[in-house]
Enzyme design. Structure first.
Site, short mmCIF file in Angstrom:
data_model
loop_
_atom_site.label_atom_id
_atom_site.label_comp_id
_atom_site.label_asym_id
_atom_site.label_seq_id
_atom_site.Cartn_x
_atom_site.Cartn_y
_atom_site.Cartn_z
N GLU A 81 -43.75 -8.51 -17.92
CA GLU A 81 -43.96 -9.87 -18.44
C GLU A 81 -45.28 -10.44 -17.92
O GLU A 81 -46.09 -10.98 -18.66
CB GLU A 81 -42.82 -10.80 -18.00
CG GLU A 81 -41.46 -10.44 -18.57
CD GLU A 81 -40.66 -9.50 -17.67
OE1 GLU A 81 -41.27 -8.60 -17.05
OE2 GLU A 81 -39.43 -9.64 -17.61
N CYS A 92 -41.25 -13.79 -12.33
CA CYS A 92 -41.77 -13.94 -13.70
C CYS A 92 -41.34 -15.26 -14.32
O CYS A 92 -42.12 -15.89 -15.04
CB CYS A 92 -41.32 -12.77 -14.57
SG CYS A 92 -42.18 -11.23 -14.16
O1 LIG Z 1 -37.84 -8.13 -16.17
C1 LIG Z 1 -38.25 -7.17 -15.51
C2 LIG Z 1 -37.49 -6.57 -14.49
C3 LIG Z 1 -38.04 -5.51 -13.80
N1 LIG Z 1 -39.29 -5.07 -14.09
C4 LIG Z 1 -39.86 -3.93 -13.38
C5 LIG Z 1 -40.31 -4.16 -11.97
C6 LIG Z 1 -40.21 -2.78 -11.38
O2 LIG Z 1 -41.37 -2.04 -11.71
C7 LIG Z 1 -39.05 -2.15 -12.11
C8 LIG Z 1 -37.75 -2.13 -11.34
O3 LIG Z 1 -37.40 -3.41 -10.94
O4 LIG Z 1 -38.88 -2.90 -13.30
C9 LIG Z 1 -40.04 -5.64 -15.09
O5 LIG Z 1 -41.17 -5.22 -15.37
N2 LIG Z 1 -39.50 -6.69 -15.76
ZN LIG Z 2 -40.66 -10.00 -13.09
#
Ligand SMILES: O=c1ccn([C@H]2C[C@H](O)[C@@H](CO)O2)c(=O)[nH]1
Ligand SMILES: [Zn+2]
Length: 144
Positions: free
Chosen positions: A67, A101
């Site tokens: 995000e 986020c």
């Molecule tokens: O909404 C989310 C939740 C997790 N992650 C990523 C962070 C990390 O790289 C992996 C595991 O948490 O997922 C995201 O990019 N967005």
């Molecule tokens: Zn996040």
């Protein structure tokens, strides 16, 4: 305006486009530590779409979520106003944005629509204000 109870500002076609781009954005995920690929697609008010992926780091705390990657790309290209973001991971699961986020996105509007996308393209929709109630935002800080 409270948009929580009304339908999306996006057309069905725009929603489907955002879903396709979020699913596609997973392909560029750099996640050797979690092996949890995430993709996002962020739509600006003028209809541009920025894709993002999660980018991890050997120092785990340095990871950035999909995000925030999309927001960073859009903002650094001069965009500040957004209508919606779609987020997808690899599983049969409606992924929701983490707390960092939510706070990060809130800076650019609590009306943001968020689509949690499942692998089969089904989705759930929420408005950021409902995911981050009583938020501390730009209207509360030194800019107020
Ligand atoms: O909404 C989310 C939740 C997790 N992650 C990523 C962070 C990390 O790289 C992996 C595991 O948490 O997922 C995201 O990019 N967005
Ligand atoms: Zn996040």
């Amino acid at each position: 305006m409270n948009r929580r109870l009304i339908t999306s500002m996006l057309s069905d076609r725009q929603i489907e486009d955002l879903i396709t781009k979020a699913l596609e954005a997973r392909e560029t995920s750099y996640c050797p530590y979690s092996r949890f690929r995430v993709g996002s697609a962020l739509r600006t008010v003028d209809g541009k779409v920025f894709q993002g992926c999660n980018i991890e780091n050997a120092a785990y705390g340095g990871a950035i979520c999909a995000e925030r990657t999309a927001f960073a790309k859009a903002i650094s290209d001069g965009h500040r106003r957004f209508v919606a973001i779609a987020v997808a991971c690899d599983y049969n699961h409606f992924i929701t944005p983490c707390g960092i986020c939510r706070q990060f996105m809130n800076e650019f509007g609590k009306d943001l629509e968020i689509f949690f996308v499942n692998d089969d393209r089904s989705y759930r929709r929420a408005v950021l204000e409902d995911l981050l109630p009583y938020a501390f935002g730009p209207e509360n800080g030194p800019l107020k």
